[in-house]
Design a protein around this motif. Structure first.
Motif, PDB file in Angstrom:
ATOM      1  N   ARG A 161      -5.867   4.696  -1.158  1.00  0.00           N
ATOM      2  CA  ARG A 161      -6.599   3.760  -0.308  1.00  0.00           C
ATOM      3  C   ARG A 161      -5.946   2.385  -0.251  1.00  0.00           C
ATOM      4  N   LYS A 164       0.850  -1.187   0.000  1.00  0.00           N
ATOM      5  CA  LYS A 164       0.000   0.000   0.000  1.00  0.00           C
ATOM      6  C   LYS A 164       0.887   1.239   0.000  1.00  0.00           C
ATOM      7  N   HIS A 165       0.515   2.233  -0.810  1.00  0.00           N
ATOM      8  CA  HIS A 165       1.270   3.474  -0.885  1.00  0.00           C
ATOM      9  C   HIS A 165       0.553   4.577  -0.124  1.00  0.00           C
ATOM     10  N   TYR A 166       1.314   5.541   0.347  1.00  0.00           N
ATOM     11  CA  TYR A 166       0.697   6.624   1.119  1.00  0.00           C
ATOM     12  C   TYR A 166      -0.089   7.529   0.187  1.00  0.00           C
ATOM     13  N   GLY A 167      -1.164   8.093   0.710  1.00  0.00           N
ATOM     14  CA  GLY A 167      -2.000   9.007  -0.069  1.00  0.00           C
ATOM     15  C   GLY A 167      -3.059   8.315  -0.900  1.00  0.00           C
TER      16      GLY A 167
END
Length: 159
Positions: free
Chosen positions: A148, A143-146
């Motif tokens: 969902r 999962k990447h920041y910014g």
């Protein structure tokens, strides 16, 4: 109060008995003359023992038909034997953990392929050509920041 304690003691012994029996069966597996290999797929890791036998496949102390109920998963596990024409000549005892059923089936297939290669090195060419000896390196993207999920972003609103 004493009746409650007696009932609790009976249920505690009933719960403890299957665990002890399960540990005993895992320790009693006769793996003399077995070829060992480890297979991996996604988050699943399988420890596979290949024993000369009649073609029985046991996964986590359960027959393959009970553990993998979908015929597709059973077919995936049987592929290395089909490619090498060794169906019915080896028994398989596998302990698999992690991931889902599809990943576990892939891990057992990878482990069987590596164990077959160790047991009979002349099978390497057929197994390598089919791609069974190569570890499938595809795993879930982080999962990447910014956002969902790994790629799912929030809905864009122009106004």
């Amino acid at each position: 109060m004493t009746e409650v304690k007696k009932a609790a003691a009976k249920t505690a012994t009933k719960k403890a008995a299957p665990k002890a029996a399960a540990k005993k069966t895992a320790a009693d597996v006769k793996l003399t003359g077995a070829t060992y290999a480890t297979g991996k797929r996604k988050d699943s890791v399988a420890r596979v023992y290949l024993i000369p036998g009649k073609g029985n496949i046991i996964i986590n102390e359960t027959p393959i038909n009970d553990y993998f109920r979908r015929p597709v998963l059973q077919m995936i596990i049987a592929q290395p034997f089909g490619i090498t024409n060794r169906a019915g000549s080896y028994d398989v005892v596998a302990m698999v953990a992690g991931g889902g059923l599809s990943g576990q089936a892939g891990a057992v297939k990878h482990g069987i392929s590596k164990a077959l290669e160790k047991a009979e090195p002349e099978l390497r060419k057929a197994l390598k050509a089919a791609g069974f000896l190569t570890r499938d390196s595809r795993v879930v993207e982080r999962k990447h920041y910014g956002v969902r999920k790994a790629r799912r972003s929030t809905q864009f609103s122009k106004r």
